[in-house]
Enzyme design. Structure first.
Site, PDB file in Angstrom:
ATOM      1  N   SER A   1       0.799  -1.223   0.000  1.00  0.00           N
ATOM      2  CA  SER A   1       0.000   0.000   0.000  1.00  0.00           C
ATOM      3  C   SER A   1       0.831   1.272   0.000  1.00  0.00           C
ATOM      4  CB  SER A   1      -0.939   0.016   1.208  1.00  0.00           C
ATOM      5  OG  SER A   1      -0.200  -0.016   2.422  1.00  0.00           O
TER       6      SER A   1
ATOM      7  N   GLY B   1      -2.237  -4.357   1.089  1.00  0.00           N
ATOM      8  CA  GLY B   1      -2.357  -5.619   1.795  1.00  0.00           C
ATOM      9  C   GLY B   1      -1.415  -6.700   1.323  1.00  0.00           C
TER      10      GLY B   1
ATOM     11  N   ASN C   1       3.612  -6.050   5.679  1.00  0.00           N
ATOM     12  CA  ASN C   1       2.384  -6.739   6.064  1.00  0.00           C
ATOM     13  C   ASN C   1       2.676  -8.102   6.681  1.00  0.00           C
ATOM     14  OD1 ASN C   1       0.243  -4.871   5.321  1.00  0.00           O
ATOM     15  ND2 ASN C   1       0.898  -5.200   3.217  1.00  0.00           N
TER      16      ASN C   1
ATOM     17  N   ASP D   1      -5.079   7.749   9.776  1.00  0.00           N
ATOM     18  CA  ASP D   1      -4.833   6.428  10.358  1.00  0.00           C
ATOM     19  C   ASP D   1      -3.476   6.339  11.044  1.00  0.00           C
ATOM     20  OD1 ASP D   1      -3.030   6.288   8.262  1.00  0.00           O
ATOM     21  OD2 ASP D   1      -4.034   4.640   7.222  1.00  0.00           O
TER      22      ASP D   1
ATOM     23  N   HIS E   1      -0.244   5.624   7.034  1.00  0.00           N
ATOM     24  CA  HIS E   1       0.185   5.937   5.671  1.00  0.00           C
ATOM     25  C   HIS E   1       0.475   7.430   5.532  1.00  0.00           C
ATOM     26  CE1 HIS E   1      -2.190   2.217   5.310  1.00  0.00           C
ATOM     27  NE2 HIS E   1      -1.344   1.918   4.355  1.00  0.00           N
TER      28      HIS E   1
END
Length: 233
Positions: A57, A94, A125, A206, A209
């Site tokens: 991502s 992801g 991840n 969040d 990112h």
């Protein structure tokens, strides 16, 4: 940088949040072939350099417009330095190292020609899901073996383990990228989020990112490395 990591990777809640945000597709489907987008318009590559941003991502541009993503802004920065270059976005939110290994050949075969440079950003991840670092390294080695077989130059952009994964896990995970760089003789940008993580002005809501301003900071740090590698190619 270590203090920044602690401020962002705090507690299991941050881990769950990141996994939820990054998992645009079920894990089993992450290796399905994504569309490979150009940093700008998907024009055929002619005399210029072709760079492929292959990762998760952080490359895909989660939470930002396509023209604010890392590959797009990297292409702009390189062109501003006078380089004729196209940066294609092969990031998948992801994505794990296993998913990347499974889609690598299809992605490369779908390009108009062999890339002059591939930027590799996978493994984050894996760490957040608590997957064994040994498995992540095995998958990354398989990716690098295939790129070596195809004679495609690579720039590794690494990741660091979240402190709450534990010291033992962190030591094993953090050693992966320097060891790969040494074993394969590759250039390494040690931590993709260096300079932005922990700064709310540079991160999305969040806290995981980078926002467009954060992307610009990352690009400003990595673009000179990429430019140097392309000029030496």
């Amino acid at each position: 940088m270590k203090a920044g990591r602690r401020s962002i990777y705090v507690g299991a809640a941050a881990i769950v949040q990141l996994l939820t945000a990054c998992s645009g597709e079920p894990a089993a489907d992450n290796h399905a072939a994504p569309s490979v987008q150009a940093g700008n318009a998907a024009a055929p590559v002619a005399d210029g350099k072709l760079v492929l941003a292959f990762g998760d991502s952080l490359y895909a541009g989660y939470g930002v417009a396509q023209n604010e993503s890392f590959p797009f802004r990297l292409e702009q920065a390189l062109k501003a330095q006078g380089l004729a270059v196209q940066v294609r976005n092969a990031g998948v939110s992801g994505e794990t190292s296993l998913g990347g290994m499974q889609r690598l050949a299809f992605t490369l075969d779908g390009l108009p020609r062999k890339p002059d440079l591939l930027l590799l950003d996978l493994g984050g991840n894996d760490m957040l899901r608590g997957l064994p670092p040994e498995d992540s390294e095995k998958n990354l080695r398989a990716i690098l073996d295939e790129l070596k077989r195809r004679q495609i130059p690579v720039l590794l952009t690494g990741m660091l383990a979240a402190p709450n994964m534990g010291k033992d896990y962190g030591a094993k995970f953090d050693a992966i990228y320097p060891r790969l760089a040494k074993d394969y003789g590759l250039p390494l940008y040690p931590f993709f989020l260096d300079g932005v993580i922990g700064d709310p002005k540079l991160m999305q809501a969040d806290s995981i990112h980078p926002n467009p301003a954060g992307v610009n900071i990352v690009v400003g740090r990595i673009a000179p490395v990429v430019a140097g590698l392309l000029k030496d190619a």
